[in-house]
Write a protein that holds these residues in place. Structure first.
Motif, mmCIF file in Angstrom:
data_model
loop_
_atom_site.group_PDB
_atom_site.id
_atom_site.type_symbol
_atom_site.label_atom_id
_atom_site.label_comp_id
_atom_site.label_asym_id
_atom_site.label_seq_id
_atom_site.Cartn_x
_atom_site.Cartn_y
_atom_site.Cartn_z
ATOM 1 N N LEU A 44 -21.434 94.995 22.741
ATOM 2 C CA LEU A 44 -20.769 94.284 23.841
ATOM 3 C C LEU A 44 -21.768 93.375 24.566
ATOM 4 O O LEU A 44 -21.436 92.241 24.946
ATOM 5 N N ILE A 45 -22.995 93.858 24.741
ATOM 6 C CA ILE A 45 -24.007 93.022 25.412
ATOM 7 C C ILE A 45 -24.252 91.755 24.584
ATOM 8 O O ILE A 45 -24.396 90.653 25.131
ATOM 9 N N ARG A 46 -24.211 91.910 23.261
ATOM 10 C CA ARG A 46 -24.387 90.734 22.389
ATOM 11 C C ARG A 46 -23.310 89.689 22.681
ATOM 12 O O ARG A 46 -23.590 88.508 22.852
ATOM 13 N N LEU A 47 -22.064 90.150 22.788
ATOM 14 C CA LEU A 47 -20.971 89.202 23.082
ATOM 15 C C LEU A 47 -21.147 88.588 24.466
ATOM 16 O O LEU A 47 -20.912 87.398 24.678
ATOM 17 N N MET A 48 -21.559 89.405 25.438
ATOM 18 C CA MET A 48 -21.738 88.900 26.809
ATOM 19 C C MET A 48 -22.871 87.869 26.857
ATOM 20 O O MET A 48 -22.760 86.843 27.533
ATOM 21 N N ASN A 49 -23.950 88.160 26.156
ATOM 22 C CA ASN A 49 -25.074 87.194 26.110
ATOM 23 C C ASN A 49 -24.586 85.868 25.538
ATOM 24 O O ASN A 49 -24.912 84.800 26.048
ATOM 25 N N ILE A 102 -14.127 90.468 24.446
ATOM 26 C CA ILE A 102 -13.870 91.119 23.147
ATOM 27 C C ILE A 102 -12.682 90.432 22.467
ATOM 28 O O ILE A 102 -12.715 90.137 21.261
ATOM 29 N N HIS A 103 -11.672 90.158 23.263
ATOM 30 C CA HIS A 103 -10.470 89.515 22.733
ATOM 31 C C HIS A 103 -10.803 88.159 22.129
ATOM 32 O O HIS A 103 -10.325 87.820 21.030
ATOM 33 N N ARG A 104 -11.634 87.388 22.820
ATOM 34 C CA ARG A 104 -12.002 86.044 22.301
ATOM 35 C C ARG A 104 -12.830 86.163 21.029
ATOM 36 O O ARG A 104 -12.786 85.286 20.170
ATOM 37 N N ALA A 105 -13.604 87.252 20.925
ATOM 38 C CA ALA A 105 -14.437 87.421 19.725
ATOM 39 C C ALA A 105 -13.607 87.852 18.515
ATOM 40 O O ALA A 105 -14.103 87.835 17.385
ATOM 41 N N HIS A 106 -12.380 88.275 18.764
ATOM 42 C CA HIS A 106 -11.501 88.725 17.666
ATOM 43 C C HIS A 106 -10.169 87.998 17.783
ATOM 44 O O HIS A 106 -9.141 88.623 18.098
ATOM 45 N N PRO A 107 -10.172 86.690 17.570
ATOM 46 C CA PRO A 107 -8.949 85.919 17.829
ATOM 47 C C PRO A 107 -7.776 86.406 16.984
ATOM 48 O O PRO A 107 -7.960 86.807 15.830
ATOM 49 N N GLY A 108 -6.596 86.387 17.609
ATOM 50 C CA GLY A 108 -5.380 86.787 16.898
ATOM 51 C C GLY A 108 -5.176 88.287 16.841
ATOM 52 O O GLY A 108 -4.184 88.744 16.292
ATOM 53 N N HIS A 109 -6.135 89.053 17.382
ATOM 54 C CA HIS A 109 -5.994 90.512 17.318
ATOM 55 C C HIS A 109 -5.432 91.064 18.625
ATOM 56 O O HIS A 109 -5.592 90.481 19.684
ATOM 57 N N GLN A 110 -4.784 92.210 18.515
ATOM 58 C CA GLN A 110 -4.392 92.994 19.685
ATOM 59 C C GLN A 110 -5.461 94.068 19.870
ATOM 60 O O GLN A 110 -6.315 94.250 18.988
#
Ligand SMILES: Cc1cc2nc3c(=O)[nH]c(=O)nc-3n(C[C@H](O)[C@H](O)[C@H](O)COP(=O)(O)OP(=O)(O)OC[C@H]3O[C@@H](n4cnc5c(N)ncnc54)[C@H](O)[C@@H]3O)c2cc1C
Length: 460
Positions: free
Chosen positions: A257-262, A329-337
């Protein structure tokens, strides 16, 4: 899609002006889904009341005509809580959004249910006060009361339940009751206020609330603490909580998660397990001493880096990133719920739960972000996936189930803050046993025709 017969439409338009009742498709579509994967067919109509009296007349009519009524705040729930799966009428509180009174000397405010948390806090700022429960999203007070929402500051200040003194509630048949008083404490009779808090609009509709407030802290200090292992970070949590330092936030974050936030927010944090802590106090010197002790405790648990006293802009950036974790997280996995685990356990079991959840995610080779409001023993695992891929979705559901079951075995709960809605109904018998039957009896007593938010909290 359900349609209201003409006579029902006319009845609603006799209670509210026609522009506050809609059967238009776009309005119906806006009230079919919260942020969970649960989506209802189009309800039959949306109504926007502006007063307790209107809510009472609407419910009186719906009770007599056996029409389902689901209250709607901001629609930010995570478990399908306001999703009108049985159709009927959605009652949207957007037009009941007033702060009716602020009594700074009593540390109280009277509000309508549609006021949002951020608007309330903007208004309270001029008095040096705030309403502490903070779910991150700009939820309405009505929705927060109904879900007993909480968030990053709950570890010090408590959940919504701890800030509700008095409610005006319209019952399923249209009767209006007041629960509680404006006294800071009371031993008078059954605590009906707390019965309605957390009842997810299944027992009555809240039309006014008297809230307790807190003084704004004059000094804050934020620390970020880095560990080599997630388990070590979670062990530091129990030590910090037992130290008497009273963190105002104590959040656990995993490297993924920190990776995505960075990447999104340019935080520049080491991509390792971390705790974000905040302390509130009356002076900088007090906070510096607090941080020094926190550092010793974290180092005893194997912290490899400890940074304290980040500047205000950086503090804001950190908490913004944390609050936006789900969106990130949602933006990192587009189209997913996403399936969101919200279990909570006694804090002594937190390390075990974190390790258990992370192992399940790793063993099943799924994307899963294990983090949470660690100081409250509250664990979130956000798992993106595609419900159309039934095999994959089933794996995510089974991880959810195993984590919740383990939490309940350890004396915990299936939901620390998001509420039961649709997604957590199946865990209620396991968690509550005989008491679940009593909950059903209370529901039947207060809403004998089952018109209030049907299909929630209870398995049909
Ligand atoms: C990015 C993100 C992060 C989040 N983080 C957190 C978090 O950290 N902690 C947390 O607790 N939650 C969190 N949530 C979930 C959500 O914000 C809360 O559950 C919030 O309380 C929902 O409020 P709402 O106004 O959106 O209500 P809605 O979702 O519209 O409704 C919630 C429930 O309240 C009922 N309701 C609404 N108004 C009334 C009323 N007047 N009377 C009776 N019942 C009513 C509805 O029928 C429904 O059952 C998060 C959501 C998002 C999108």
């Amino acid at each position: 899609m359900q349609r209201f017969e003409n006579q029902h439409q006319q009845a609603f338009k006799a209670i509210v002006p026609s522009e506050r009742f809609s059967v238009g498709e776009s309005n119906l579509d806006l009230h079919r889904q919260d942020i969970s994967p649960f989506k209802a067919p189009r309800p039959a109509g949306i109504i926007w009341p502006t007063s307790t009296e209107e809510v009472s007349r609407i419910l009186g009519y719906c009770h007599q005509a056996a029409i389902a009524v689901t209250a709607w705040g901001a629609g930010t729930s995570t478990e399908g809580n306001p999703v009108p799966i049985h159709g009927g009428l959605v009652m949207d509180f957007t037009h009941m959004d007033q702060v009716l009174a602020v009594r700074p000397h009593d540390l109280q405010a009277d509000v309508q249910p549609g006021v949002t948390r951020k608007n309330l806090n903007r208004r309270l700022g001029q008095h040096g006060l705030f309403f502490p429960p903070d779910p991150g999203a700009d939820a309405t007070i009505g929705g927060m009361i109904a879900n007993n929402a909480s968030g990053v500051q709950t570890v010090k200040y408590g959940a919504t339940r701890d800030y509700v003194l008095r409610l005006t509630v319209v019952l399923a048949d249209g009767r209006v009751i007041q629960t509680g008083t404006r006294a800071p404490k009371s031993s008078s009779g059954y605590d009906l206020t707390r019965l309605f808090v957390g009842s997810e609009g299944t027992l009555g509709i809240v039309t006014e609330a008297t809230l307790k407030l807190a003084g704004r802290p004059s000094h804050h200090l934020v620390t970020t603490v880095v560990f080599d292992e997630l388990a070590a970070a979670s062990e530091a949590v129990a030590l910090l909580m037992g130290s008497g330092l009273q963190p105002a936030a104590l959040e656990l974050l995993p490297p993924a998660l920190i990776r995505l936030m960075n990447r999104e927010q340019g935080l520049g944090l080491p991509e390792q397990p971390a705790l974000f802590c905040e302390f509130h106090g009356i002076s900088d010197s007090m906070l510096v001493e607090t941080a020094a002790l926190a550092r010793e405790l974290c180092e005893d648990c194997g912290a490899v880096a400890f940074r304290s006293g980040v500047q205000e802009a950086e503090r804001q950036a950190l908490w913004r990133a944390r609050h936006e974790a789900w969106e990130t997280i949602h933006r990192a996995h587009p189209g997913h719920q996403t399936i969101i685990v919200d279990a909570a356990v006694p804090i002594s079991h937190y390390p075990e739960m974190i390790t258990f959840a992370q192992q399940l995610v790793d063993q099943n080779q799924v994307a899963g972000y294990v983090f949470g409001h660690a100081g409250d023993g509250n664990l979130h695992v956000v798992m993106p996936g595609d419900p159309v891929d039934e095999k994959q979705w089933q794996v995510l559901e089974s991880i959810n189930e195993r984590i919740v079951t383990r939490a309940i075995e350890l004396g915990g709960t299936c939901t620390g803050e998001h509420g039961v809605g649709i997604g957590k109904r199946r865990f209620m018998p396991l968690e509550h046993g005989e008491a679940y039957g009593l909950m059903r009896s209370i529901k039947n007593l207060l809403d004998p025709k089952g018109i209030l938010n049907p299909g929630k909290m209870f398995l049909d």
